[in-house]
Design an enzyme around this catalytic site. Sequence first.
Site, mmCIF file in Angstrom:
data_model
loop_
_atom_site.group_PDB
_atom_site.id
_atom_site.type_symbol
_atom_site.label_atom_id
_atom_site.label_comp_id
_atom_site.label_asym_id
_atom_site.label_seq_id
_atom_site.Cartn_x
_atom_site.Cartn_y
_atom_site.Cartn_z
ATOM 1 N N HIS A 119 0.876 -1.177 0.000
ATOM 2 C CA HIS A 119 0.000 0.000 0.000
ATOM 3 C C HIS A 119 0.913 1.225 0.000
ATOM 4 C CE1 HIS A 119 -2.793 2.980 1.698
ATOM 5 N NE2 HIS A 119 -3.765 2.171 1.325
ATOM 6 N N ASP A 196 3.309 -4.197 8.185
ATOM 7 C CA ASP A 196 2.076 -3.429 8.013
ATOM 8 C C ASP A 196 0.910 -4.392 8.180
ATOM 9 O OD1 ASP A 196 -0.187 -2.210 7.091
ATOM 10 O OD2 ASP A 196 0.671 -1.521 5.193
ATOM 11 N N GLN A 199 -4.277 -4.867 7.139
ATOM 12 C CA GLN A 199 -5.286 -5.794 6.605
ATOM 13 C C GLN A 199 -5.300 -7.137 7.326
ATOM 14 O OE1 GLN A 199 -7.639 -5.026 4.658
ATOM 15 N NE2 GLN A 199 -6.942 -3.133 3.725
ATOM 16 N N LYS A 222 -10.227 -0.240 10.785
ATOM 17 C CA LYS A 222 -10.429 -1.442 9.971
ATOM 18 C C LYS A 222 -10.832 -2.636 10.837
ATOM 19 C CE LYS A 222 -7.071 -0.128 6.414
ATOM 20 N NZ LYS A 222 -7.821 0.337 5.248
ATOM 21 N N CYS A 362 -4.598 2.334 -3.887
ATOM 22 C CA CYS A 362 -3.360 2.840 -3.283
ATOM 23 C C CYS A 362 -2.237 1.817 -3.373
ATOM 24 C CB CYS A 362 -3.576 3.249 -1.820
ATOM 25 S SG CYS A 362 -4.822 4.506 -1.628
#
Length: 407
Positions: A119, A196, A199, A222, A362
């Site tokens: 991303h 990261d 997600q 999220k 993105c």
Amino acid sequence: MTSEERRIRADFPLLMSDSTAYLDNAATAQRPACVLDAQRDFYEHSNANPLRGLYGLSVAATDCYEQARETVRDFIHAASEREIIFTRNTSESLNLVAYSYGLSHLKTGDEILVSIMEHHSNLLPWQMVARQTGAELKFLECEPDGSLPRARLEAGFSPKTRLVAIGHVSNVLGRTAPVEEIVQMAHERGAVVVLDAAQSAPHMAIDVQALDVDFLAFSGHKLMGPMGIGVLYGKEALLEEMPPFLTGGEMIDSVTRTGATYAELPHKFEAGTVNAAGAVGLAAAIRYIQQVGFENMERRELALTRLAMDGLKQYPFVHVLGSDRPEEHCGIVTFTVDGVHPHDISAMLDSDGIAVRAGHHCAQPLMQYLGVWSTTRASLFFYNTEEEVRAFVESMGTVRRRMGYGE
Ligand code: 7TS
């Protein structure tokens, strides 16, 4: 709707009052009532500026904020609360590592390794570090299905690798990165790993000590928490020697006309008035996830993903990106349609009451690498229903006809 679906959806005021089939969960999730209540309760009963006042309300606000930190620590199995820093979101967490660790530790001759699937939030900070320090930014290239086999990893690593920034789960392909292997290869070369988890944190249990990552970032919104609250985990020894990212109130021990000594961890990295209500809401979201259970969430997400992928397979003009196996999608189904632009697909689905995301998500370098430029993404969460997925599949069967093609 099954009784299980009815029971789950009753927890979500928006899902009860709005008829949209919300299939854009990778962008942001909906919030259960307990999260909204927790924020309201904070403002109604405990609101004052935390960490400042010596009076009762300020102490109560501080307690709420620090209890939320403990909930987050437990959620990701960090060793100490000193390792949990509240930020605004994943982007800010990654920028904190880039500005504070990256600028002070990297130099010409060093290499930063990212994957082609990142991303932009986990790419642009490292482009900045490379520009400012002279370090070189290198890319791990994936297979077309998003996998990163050993040979690809070996091609990316070198003895000069000093920092690896990798997405745990791709927001386009839904593929989970081989984190254990990457961490092992990085540590053998003396490099740190920034994960990261934007997600992954909403979908799977994470244990930062078992993964042995050096930094980990995720966003509250999220995983059904409020917008404007995020988390950075960092190993204490690394955070301890890093300079502050933002400076100002709250993050100091003492200040003179010309200098300052900084507060202890984690406050050294939390300048200014903190988002205590956001942290309290995030803690409520974590407790909600723990009550539902990741096993149940994963079971439901997999069944829905399988339904979507099997349904789309019947259309020869739809091409799903990534693995053929629903197990390797983390609820994310991204696809192209022959001859129809994703923006048109999204507009047609919207007119059918279905919300999906269209564009580059993105992740433009990945789009360029796959040669697809723009795609449509349906991202499923455990509170979606089979009925919603069936409606999505049915609408997808009509998009070419509605654009004037004969099928
Ligand atoms: N990293 C990944 C893997 C992401 O998917 C996102 C947001 C971010 C970082 C940034 O998170 P933020 O909370 O700081 O904005 N992803 C998406 C998406 O896929 N659609 O909208 C936002």
